[in-house]
Design a protein around this motif. Structure first.
Motif, short mmCIF file in Angstrom:
data_model
loop_
_atom_site.label_atom_id
_atom_site.label_comp_id
_atom_site.label_asym_id
_atom_site.label_seq_id
_atom_site.Cartn_x
_atom_site.Cartn_y
_atom_site.Cartn_z
N GLU A 3 18.67 -2.35 -13.30
CA GLU A 3 19.67 -3.02 -12.46
C GLU A 3 19.09 -3.14 -11.05
O GLU A 3 18.51 -2.18 -10.54
N LYS A 5 19.97 -4.13 -7.04
CA LYS A 5 21.05 -4.40 -6.08
C LYS A 5 20.48 -4.43 -4.68
O LYS A 5 19.38 -3.94 -4.46
N LYS A 6 21.26 -4.91 -3.74
CA LYS A 6 20.86 -4.84 -2.33
C LYS A 6 21.95 -4.05 -1.63
O LYS A 6 23.13 -4.37 -1.73
N ILE A 7 21.58 -2.97 -0.96
CA ILE A 7 22.56 -2.22 -0.17
C ILE A 7 22.11 -2.30 1.28
O ILE A 7 21.14 -1.65 1.66
N LYS A 11 16.58 -2.59 -0.91
CA LYS A 11 16.63 -3.07 -2.29
C LYS A 11 16.69 -1.84 -3.19
O LYS A 11 15.89 -0.91 -3.03
N SER A 247 21.52 8.07 -9.72
CA SER A 247 22.36 7.00 -9.15
C SER A 247 23.85 7.35 -9.20
O SER A 247 24.28 8.12 -10.03
#
Ligand code: GLP
Length: 247
Positions: A3, A5-7, A11, A247
């Motif tokens: 998976e 995502k960008k937080i 990245k 995570s």
């Protein structure tokens, strides 16, 4: 399954397990070295990067990747341990990576744990990084208290390579590599957070449930000295590769 995502600026890549985080991380390193054969690497120790190093060794042995022109700078070293001490980070790097690839040993740098004048050696380490035109790609692990390299909670954003005191929980976490806790050095030499943030690209790897809290606090909430890895939010090109458990 992976998976992505960008937080904020970071990245985040979440992989199934440690093996896949290592594969993902090694791919980033291999591609960067293939693009620029004289890449300057920033390297890390600890249990987490061992699998990634195994991947790089495999690629090197298969003839798919060469380190002949690569330079490297390690993040840190225990104060008081010479390079031939089995728990020193120089020894770790030789055993887990350098002895098995075609890198020139003279191009590999690890802070000197036995310098007679550690403060001068720390300044020289910074100078050597500058002379190499800075670090292109920095690998990081994370401590369960959110430390990066040996920048413990309380470290400042602008800190440079220096001698530091290790926190009790870092000593406890790292005692597993020593025959008993009393042998773990209480001080270390570490690149600073300011030094690390100057790397052009940063990849942090974290695996296992005991990193979950540190990872979450680093990605969420404002950057703050209590969680040194949270300062990575200030970097324009930082990737966290973590496994499901972290995570
Ligand atoms: C040590 C190192 C760090 C590393 C951390 C986590 O304290 N100085 O650079 O990130 O350990 O290590 P591990 O991967 O073994 O959990």
């Amino acid at each position: 399954m992976t998976e992505i995502k960008k937080i904020g600026t970071i990245k985040l890549i979440i992989c199934d397990d440690l093996k896949n985080t290592a594969k993902h991380g090694a791919k980033i390193f291999a591609e960067a070295i293939r693009k620029k054969s004289d890449l300057v690497l920033g390297l890390a120790t600890g249990g987490t990067p061992v699998e990634l190093y195994k991947e790089l060794i495999r690629m090197n042995k298969e003839g798919a990747l060469s380190f002949r022109q690569v330079n490297s700078f390690n993040l840190d070293e225990y104060l008081g341990l010479a390079g031939d001490h089995p728990q020193s980070y120089r020894y770790f790097m030789n055993k887990n990576l350098f002895d098995h690839i075609d890198i020139e040993k003279s191009n590999t740098h690890v802070p000197d744990g036995t310098s007679e004048n550690p403060d001068i050696s720390c300044k020289q380490y910074e100078e050597s990084i500058k002379e190499a035109n800075g670090i292109d790609l920095q690998l990081l692990g994370i401590g369960s208290n959110g430390h990066i390299a040996f920048n413990e909670p309380g470290s400042s954003l602008t800190s440079r390579t220096r001698v530091v005191d290790l926190k009790e929980n870092t000593i406890n976490d790292n005692a597993r590599f020593f025959s008993n806790k009393s042998e773990v050095p209480k001080k270390a030499v570490t690149m600073g957070i300011g030094t690390i943030l100057e790397a052009k690209k940063i990849v942090l790897i974290a695996t296992g449930a005991n990193k979950k809290d540190a990872v979450s606090k680093s990605l969420n909430g404002k950057p703050n000295p209590n969680i040194p890895a949270s300062f990575l939010q200030n970097h324009p090109d930082c990737t966290f590769i973590i496994d499901n458990e972290a995570s």
